[in-house]
Design a protein around this motif. Structure first.
Motif, PDB file in Angstrom:
ATOM      1  N   LYS A 280      -2.363  -5.643  -4.866  1.00 60.52           N
ATOM      2  CA  LYS A 280      -2.548  -4.335  -5.506  1.00 60.52           C
ATOM      3  C   LYS A 280      -2.808  -3.243  -4.472  1.00 60.52           C
ATOM      4  CE  LYS A 280      -4.217  -5.421 -10.177  1.00 60.52           C
ATOM      5  NZ  LYS A 280      -3.383  -4.437 -10.887  1.00 60.52           N
ATOM      6  N   HIS A 281      -3.661  -3.548  -3.505  1.00 62.21           N
ATOM      7  CA  HIS A 281      -4.015  -2.531  -2.515  1.00 62.21           C
ATOM      8  C   HIS A 281      -2.937  -2.365  -1.446  1.00 62.21           C
ATOM      9  CE1 HIS A 281      -8.006  -1.595  -3.979  1.00 62.21           C
ATOM     10  NE2 HIS A 281      -8.269  -2.897  -4.097  1.00 62.21           N
TER      11      HIS A 281
ATOM     12  N   ALA B  94       0.450  -0.940  -3.463  1.00 61.66           N
ATOM     13  CA  ALA B  94       0.125   0.407  -3.954  1.00 61.66           C
ATOM     14  C   ALA B  94       1.250   0.992  -4.799  1.00 61.66           C
ATOM     15  CB  ALA B  94      -0.206   1.335  -2.782  1.00 61.66           C
TER      16      ALA B  94
ATOM     17  N   ARG C 185       1.611   3.291 -11.297  1.00 63.03           N
ATOM     18  CA  ARG C 185       1.685   2.808 -12.665  1.00 63.03           C
ATOM     19  C   ARG C 185       2.700   3.628 -13.465  1.00 63.03           C
ATOM     20  NH1 ARG C 185      -2.285  -0.706 -14.593  1.00 63.03           N
ATOM     21  NH2 ARG C 185      -3.919  -1.202 -13.065  1.00 63.03           N
TER      22      ARG C 185
ATOM     23  N   GLY D  23      -5.681   3.234  -4.161  1.00 61.36           N
ATOM     24  CA  GLY D  23      -6.525   3.106  -5.344  1.00 61.36           C
ATOM     25  C   GLY D  23      -5.782   3.459  -6.620  1.00 61.36           C
ATOM     26  N   SER D  24      -6.528   3.531  -7.720  1.00 57.66           N
ATOM     27  CA  SER D  24      -5.942   3.858  -9.022  1.00 57.66           C
ATOM     28  C   SER D  24      -5.420   5.286  -9.020  1.00 57.66           C
ATOM     29  CB  SER D  24      -7.010   3.684 -10.110  1.00 57.66           C
ATOM     30  OG  SER D  24      -6.486   3.958 -11.372  1.00 57.66           O
TER      31      SER D  24
ATOM     32  N   TYR E  48      -2.472   3.843  -8.332  1.00 53.22           N
ATOM     33  CA  TYR E  48      -1.448   3.205  -7.490  1.00 53.22           C
ATOM     34  C   TYR E  48      -1.846   1.748  -7.217  1.00 53.22           C
ATOM     35  CZ  TYR E  48      -0.221   8.082  -6.862  1.00 53.22           C
ATOM     36  OH  TYR E  48       0.119   9.394  -7.098  1.00 53.22           O
ATOM     37  N   ASN E  49      -2.005   1.013  -8.305  1.00 52.77           N
ATOM     38  CA  ASN E  49      -2.390  -0.392  -8.216  1.00 52.77           C
ATOM     39  C   ASN E  49      -1.750  -1.191  -9.356  1.00 52.77           C
ATOM     40  OD1 ASN E  49      -3.831   0.767 -10.270  1.00 52.77           O
ATOM     41  ND2 ASN E  49      -5.801  -0.111  -9.685  1.00 52.77           N
ATOM     42  N   SER E  50      -0.499  -0.914  -9.606  1.00 53.02           N
ATOM     43  CA  SER E  50       0.181  -1.530 -10.739  1.00 53.02           C
ATOM     44  C   SER E  50       0.653  -2.953 -10.460  1.00 53.02           C
ATOM     45  CB  SER E  50       1.381  -0.673 -11.155  1.00 53.02           C
ATOM     46  OG  SER E  50       2.053  -1.237 -12.257  1.00 53.02           O
TER      47      SER E  50
ATOM     48  N   ASP F 134       5.864  -6.259 -12.634  1.00 51.16           N
ATOM     49  CA  ASP F 134       4.445  -6.521 -12.379  1.00 51.16           C
ATOM     50  C   ASP F 134       3.973  -7.748 -13.150  1.00 51.16           C
ATOM     51  OD1 ASP F 134       4.570  -4.168 -10.961  1.00 51.16           O
ATOM     52  OD2 ASP F 134       3.680  -2.961 -12.567  1.00 51.16           O
TER      53      ASP F 134
END
Length: 301
Positions: free
Chosen positions: A180-181, A184, A187, A205-206, A208-210, A258
């Motif tokens: 996820k990190h 990146a 979503r 971070g959120s 951008y962690n889809s 995903d």
């Protein structure tokens, strides 16, 4: 002379049975075990207790059988399969994810969004982790208790099953968090609001962690573990996990790729840990049923 020697050799080959087509010695049959028998925790545990009915001692498909070390041809096939899956996922990310997201966004209503969100809520990682930890703790508590000695096979099954679940969820969760990190990926909400589809700077971070889906990983990790322990229920379990993954797409929380990658990752983690935890010759529990029976035998002597 040659005929006499031949007769003597034939008599020697016949042995005590008196027939040339007699089967192998009894001790040879006893020492011959199949991979399914060695890897069947239920059969292994129940055989230690003579009161278990024989009909329950048949081999089952709890675990896939052991395979020899992969040769070069097998490794080439696995590499080709991995490359084909990677290309297929890349093609889906380019030509399927966006059209599917736009189609869902055009037809999604608030009521459906709430319904699918509640349905995907069954994949709560904390709940399953606590249940697995509880099963592991109860099994460890029951194993050395002589008062519940008759339930020792069940206790060890709880220990191994709980540990199997914890390791699968932990390893899959760590890999998911790292991806996820590092990846990146934005979503679907970012694309719908800002028309941005792609990857951001790592560790952004959120939202951008889809990639990949945590809920889907939890659902498939639980389903894969239970499928090893309860093989008759593997298809309903996998179907339920698939519903959870599709709900994450229908709520516009994740893209289809995903979900697919999270499912494959969970299944791979379960297949990695299964022979390392469930096999009878793997002494994962600190106090195993085998050790208890051996200790009682020495004490009685």
């Amino acid at each position: 002379m040659g005929i006499r020697c031949g007769c003597i050799a034939q008599k020697h080959c016949l042995g005590n049975e008196g027939t040339a087509d007699s089967g192998p010695p009894a001790d040879t049959k006893k020492t011959t075990t199949t991979d399914a028998e060695r890897y069947d925790v239920r059969r292994w545990a129940m055989q230690l207790d003579g009161s278990i009915p024989q009909k329950l001692l048949r081999p089952s498909s709890l675990l896939p059988s052991l395979r020899p070390a992969p040769n070069s041809q097998v490794m080439k096939q696995q590499s080709f399969l991995f490359l084909a899956c990677t290309l297929a996922l890349g093609a889906a990310a380019l030509w399927i994810d966006l059209p599917l997201t736009q189609l869902v966004a055009a037809n999604l209503t608030p009521a459906l969004d709430e319904f699918f969100d509640d349905l995907s809520g069954v994949a709560d990682a904390e709940t399953y982790a606590l249940m697995a930890l509880g099963a592991y703790g109860i099994g460890l508590w029951a194993l050395p208790r002589h008062a519940v000695r008759r339930w020792a096979p069940v206790a060890e099954r709880l220990v191994r099953g709980g540990l199997f679940m914890l390791l699968t969820m932990a390893s899959g969760g760590i890999l998911t968090l790292v991806l996820k990190h590092l990846v990146a990926r934005a979503r679907p909400s970012v694309f719908l609001e800002n028309a941005f589809y792609g990857l951001a700077t790592p560790f952004s971070g959120s939202p951008y962690n889809s990639f990949p889906s945590s809920h889907t990983l939890t659902a498939f990790a639980v389903a894969a573990v239970l499928a090893h322990l309860l093989p008759r229920w593997r298809w309903p379990l996998m179907a339920l996990a698939t519903v959870v993954g599709l709900c994450r797409v229908l709520t516009l929380e994740h893209f289809l790729t995903d979900v697919i990658v999270a499912a494959l990752l969970a299944i791979a983690c379960a297949r990695f840990w299964a022979p390392r935890v469930l096999a009878p010759n793997m002494e994962w529990p600190p106090v195993s049923y085998t050790h208890l029976r051996a200790h009682e035998t020495r004490h009685d002597l």
